[in-house]
Design a protein around this motif. Structure first.
Motif, PDB file in Angstrom:
ATOM      1  N   ALA A 150      19.236  27.758  33.436  1.00 32.44           N
ATOM      2  CA  ALA A 150      20.022  28.699  32.624  1.00 32.44           C
ATOM      3  C   ALA A 150      19.214  29.100  31.405  1.00 32.44           C
ATOM      4  CB  ALA A 150      21.356  28.071  32.208  1.00 32.44           C
ATOM      5  N   ALA A 151      19.608  30.241  30.817  1.00 33.26           N
ATOM      6  CA  ALA A 151      18.936  30.741  29.612  1.00 33.26           C
ATOM      7  C   ALA A 151      19.995  31.300  28.666  1.00 33.26           C
ATOM      8  CB  ALA A 151      17.914  31.820  29.969  1.00 33.26           C
ATOM      9  N   GLY A 152      19.610  31.451  27.408  1.00 27.35           N
ATOM     10  CA  GLY A 152      20.545  31.960  26.404  1.00 27.35           C
ATOM     11  C   GLY A 152      21.649  30.991  26.051  1.00 27.35           C
ATOM     12  N   CYS A 153      21.370  29.687  26.184  1.00 23.67           N
ATOM     13  CA  CYS A 153      22.397  28.664  25.954  1.00 23.67           C
ATOM     14  C   CYS A 153      22.497  28.308  24.463  1.00 23.67           C
ATOM     15  CB  CYS A 153      22.086  27.411  26.763  1.00 23.67           C
ATOM     16  SG  CYS A 153      21.993  27.699  28.546  1.00 23.67           S
ATOM     17  N   VAL A 154      23.718  27.988  24.035  1.00 24.68           N
ATOM     18  CA  VAL A 154      23.984  27.621  22.641  1.00 24.68           C
ATOM     19  C   VAL A 154      24.031  26.099  22.535  1.00 24.68           C
ATOM     20  CG1 VAL A 154      25.578  27.843  20.698  1.00 24.68           C
ATOM     21  CG2 VAL A 154      25.280  29.752  22.292  1.00 24.68           C
ATOM     22  N   LEU A 155      23.312  25.541  21.565  1.00 31.84           N
ATOM     23  CA  LEU A 155      23.217  24.092  21.400  1.00 31.84           C
ATOM     24  C   LEU A 155      23.970  23.627  20.159  1.00 31.84           C
ATOM     25  CD1 LEU A 155      19.419  23.515  22.163  1.00 31.84           C
ATOM     26  CD2 LEU A 155      21.326  23.750  23.760  1.00 31.84           C
ATOM     27  N   PRO A 156      24.439  22.378  20.161  1.00 34.22           N
ATOM     28  CA  PRO A 156      25.095  21.825  18.965  1.00 34.22           C
ATOM     29  C   PRO A 156      24.065  21.498  17.893  1.00 34.22           C
ATOM     30  CG  PRO A 156      24.907  20.142  20.642  1.00 34.22           C
ATOM     31  CD  PRO A 156      24.423  21.410  21.274  1.00 34.22           C
ATOM     32  N   LEU A 157      24.389  21.762  16.636  1.00 36.75           N
ATOM     33  CA  LEU A 157      23.471  21.461  15.538  1.00 36.75           C
ATOM     34  C   LEU A 157      23.554  19.988  15.161  1.00 36.75           C
ATOM     35  CD1 LEU A 157      24.066  24.537  13.180  1.00 36.75           C
ATOM     36  CD2 LEU A 157      22.247  24.214  14.853  1.00 36.75           C
ATOM     37  N   THR A 158      22.453  19.436  14.702  1.00 35.06           N
ATOM     38  CA  THR A 158      22.447  18.055  14.243  1.00 35.06           C
ATOM     39  C   THR A 158      23.273  17.909  12.972  1.00 35.06           C
ATOM     40  OG1 THR A 158      21.054  16.232  13.508  1.00 35.06           O
ATOM     41  CG2 THR A 158      20.321  18.434  12.936  1.00 35.06           C
ATOM     42  N   GLN A 159      23.901  16.742  12.813  1.00 37.11           N
ATOM     43  CA  GLN A 159      24.669  16.440  11.608  1.00 37.11           C
ATOM     44  C   GLN A 159      23.850  15.650  10.597  1.00 37.11           C
ATOM     45  OE1 GLN A 159      27.782  17.720  11.225  1.00 37.11           O
ATOM     46  NE2 GLN A 159      27.372  18.703  13.201  1.00 37.11           N
ATOM     47  N   SER A 160      22.588  15.395  10.919  1.00 29.62           N
ATOM     48  CA  SER A 160      21.737  14.616  10.017  1.00 29.62           C
ATOM     49  C   SER A 160      21.432  15.406   8.751  1.00 29.62           C
ATOM     50  CB  SER A 160      20.432  14.249  10.722  1.00 29.62           C
ATOM     51  OG  SER A 160      19.563  13.572   9.841  1.00 29.62           O
ATOM     52  N   THR A 161      21.464  14.704   7.618  1.00 29.71           N
ATOM     53  CA  THR A 161      21.175  15.332   6.326  1.00 29.71           C
ATOM     54  C   THR A 161      19.790  14.925   5.803  1.00 29.71           C
ATOM     55  OG1 THR A 161      22.278  13.494   5.182  1.00 29.71           O
ATOM     56  CG2 THR A 161      23.607  15.437   5.711  1.00 29.71           C
ATOM     57  N   ASN A 162      19.025  14.224   6.624  1.00 29.11           N
ATOM     58  CA  ASN A 162      17.727  13.723   6.184  1.00 29.11           C
ATOM     59  C   ASN A 162      16.559  14.559   6.693  1.00 29.11           C
ATOM     60  OD1 ASN A 162      18.997  11.494   4.934  1.00 29.11           O
ATOM     61  ND2 ASN A 162      19.059  10.406   6.890  1.00 29.11           N
ATOM     62  N   LEU A 163      16.825  15.753   7.175  1.00 30.06           N
ATOM     63  CA  LEU A 163      15.773  16.589   7.737  1.00 30.06           C
ATOM     64  C   LEU A 163      15.076  17.392   6.646  1.00 30.06           C
ATOM     65  CD1 LEU A 163      17.572  17.949  10.932  1.00 30.06           C
ATOM     66  CD2 LEU A 163      16.017  16.009  10.749  1.00 30.06           C
ATOM     67  N   SER A 164      13.834  17.748   6.944  1.00 30.42           N
ATOM     68  CA  SER A 164      13.065  18.568   6.014  1.00 30.42           C
ATOM     69  C   SER A 164      13.686  19.955   5.898  1.00 30.42           C
ATOM     70  CB  SER A 164      11.619  18.687   6.502  1.00 30.42           C
ATOM     71  OG  SER A 164      10.909  19.650   5.740  1.00 30.42           O
ATOM     72  N   LYS A 165      13.634  20.526   4.701  1.00 26.11           N
ATOM     73  CA  LYS A 165      14.170  21.867   4.474  1.00 26.11           C
ATOM     74  C   LYS A 165      13.332  22.929   5.170  1.00 26.11           C
ATOM     75  CE  LYS A 165      16.356  20.735   0.054  1.00 26.11           C
ATOM     76  NZ  LYS A 165      16.440  21.036  -1.403  1.00 26.11           N
ATOM     77  N   GLU A 166      12.154  22.563   5.629  1.00 31.22           N
ATOM     78  CA  GLU A 166      11.311  23.500   6.352  1.00 31.22           C
ATOM     79  C   GLU A 166      11.871  23.812   7.735  1.00 31.22           C
ATOM     80  OE1 GLU A 166       7.486  21.804   6.590  1.00 31.22           O
ATOM     81  OE2 GLU A 166       7.105  21.790   4.430  1.00 31.22           O
ATOM     82  N   LEU A 167      12.693  22.916   8.268  1.00 34.74           N
ATOM     83  CA  LEU A 167      13.218  23.083   9.619  1.00 34.74           C
ATOM     84  C   LEU A 167      14.370  24.067   9.629  1.00 34.74           C
ATOM     85  CD1 LEU A 167      13.169  19.357  10.788  1.00 34.74           C
ATOM     86  CD2 LEU A 167      11.412  21.105  11.087  1.00 34.74           C
ATOM     87  N   GLY A 168      14.295  25.056  10.528  1.00 38.18           N
ATOM     88  CA  GLY A 168      15.338  26.064  10.625  1.00 38.18           C
ATOM     89  C   GLY A 168      16.392  25.711  11.657  1.00 38.18           C
ATOM     90  N   MET A 169      17.192  26.702  12.023  1.00 43.59           N
ATOM     91  CA  MET A 169      18.315  26.478  12.938  1.00 43.59           C
ATOM     92  C   MET A 169      17.832  26.095  14.340  1.00 43.59           C
ATOM     93  SD  MET A 169      20.896  26.891  11.010  1.00 43.59           S
ATOM     94  CE  MET A 169      22.271  27.068  12.129  1.00 43.59           C
ATOM     95  N   ARG A 170      16.694  26.650  14.755  1.00 45.27           N
ATOM     96  CA  ARG A 170      16.189  26.332  16.089  1.00 45.27           C
ATOM     97  C   ARG A 170      15.835  24.842  16.182  1.00 45.27           C
ATOM     98  NH1 ARG A 170      12.940  30.282  16.488  1.00 45.27           N
ATOM     99  NH2 ARG A 170      14.129  31.617  17.893  1.00 45.27           N
ATOM    100  N   HIS A 171      15.178  24.308  15.167  1.00 46.49           N
ATOM    101  CA  HIS A 171      14.843  22.880  15.160  1.00 46.49           C
ATOM    102  C   HIS A 171      16.097  22.015  15.060  1.00 46.49           C
ATOM    103  CE1 HIS A 171      10.884  24.549  14.144  1.00 46.49           C
ATOM    104  NE2 HIS A 171      10.383  23.410  14.580  1.00 46.49           N
ATOM    105  N   ARG A 172      17.048  22.422  14.235  1.00 44.20           N
ATOM    106  CA  ARG A 172      18.275  21.630  14.064  1.00 44.20           C
ATOM    107  C   ARG A 172      19.104  21.611  15.350  1.00 44.20           C
ATOM    108  NH1 ARG A 172      19.114  20.370   8.712  1.00 44.20           N
ATOM    109  NH2 ARG A 172      17.614  21.364   7.298  1.00 44.20           N
TER     110      ARG A 172
END
Length: 288
Positions: A189-211
């Protein structure tokens, strides 16, 4: 010194009296404790776990010092708290039970050659998309099925090729914003929507795709590849952990470690299970 010696002697005598069932009992309890700790780490529930431990300590102290009213209130709190924990962790507990059930379900065997071809084509596509700063989010499904995630996208069911992957993530393609799911050596499949991480310890450099990639890896056993649109960096997320700044060779090695080795171990486990079933089935036939 005598007290310490007495403790060691008592422990040694206790070990000598242990039978096979006692040892098995200890191993099972240790495994359950390990899984509880793993579950807390996986769901980022450190603060909640600390609160539960403090309540249990307070309950124990109230019993020791005979604080009857406080002990009564804390016991009622613990009783209600168990129900509250089940409600709070309902999604995680459901996924855990589903994963336990899937471990006994049948699955189409995929050859190492099919997986190797899929890895080769994926690494080639990711390397080229990294050079052109094309954002991408690719998921290799493992034991845990991602049917609910697939329903958010478009079913493809195609052979894996580098050109097809690049076309799916071309910035003017209709499915480029979502994730591509690989299942059993094919693009499912393609165009799938993923759940975002709830972690608050991630680098601010990481965008929505990484999360989103980290979020799915926290909630499943999938292997997630992320290509950054801004920097072109390639990252790999497994079990909530993100490995960044990968080149093609490193990505290839990591994918082969995570996918081919696990497939071989799953095959060995399946063969062992068949042998056990055949053994007990043969014994049952002899009895009959």
């Amino acid at each position: 010194m005598e007290a310490v010696t007495s403790v060691f002697v008592t422990a040694f005598n206790g070990i000598k009296t242990m039978g096979i069932t006692d040892l098995l009992d200890v191993i099972i309890v240790a495994y359950l404790i390990y899984k509880v700790i793993w579950f807390v780490r996986r769901t980022n529930s450190y603060n909640l776990a600390k609160g539960v431990v403090l309540i249990l300590i307070a309950l124990w102290l109230s019993y020791i010092f005979q604080l009857t009213m406080i002990n009564f209130l804390l016991r009622r709190t613990v009783e209600l708290g168990l129900i509250a924990l089940v409600v709070l962790f309902q999604p995680e507990l459901r996924r855990l039970l589903e994963r336990m059930g899937r471990s006994f379900s049948s699955k189409r065997s995929v050859s190492s050659t099919e997986i190797e071809d899929a890895i080769t084509q994926t690494v080639l596509a990711c390397t080229q998309m990294s050079a052109s700063h094309t954002g991408a989010l690719l998921i290799f499904e493992r034991k845990e099925k991602l049917n609910s995630i697939m329903t958010t996208g478009t079913i493809i069911n195609s052979d894996i090729s580098a050109e097809l992957i690049k076309n799916l993530f071309y910035n003017k393609a209709p499915l480029h914003d979502g994730a591509v799911i690989m299942r059993e050596g094919r693009i499912a499949a393609a165009g799938c929507v993923l759940p975002l991480t709830q972690s608050t310890n991630l680098s601010k450099e990481l965008g929505m795709r990484h999360r989103a990639g980290i979020g799915l890896s926290e909630q499943s056993d999938a292997v997630v590849i992320i290509v950054s649109e801004e920097t072109g960096d390639i990252s790999l997320a497994v079990e909530g952990l993100l490995k960044r700044h990968l080149n093609g060779g490193t990505l290839d090695k990591l994918l082969r470690t995570e996918l081919i080795r696990q497939e071989e171990e799953s095959g060995k486990s399946a063969k062992l299970l068949k042998k056990v079933r055949a053994f007990f089935g043969g014994n049952q036939n002899e009895k009959n």
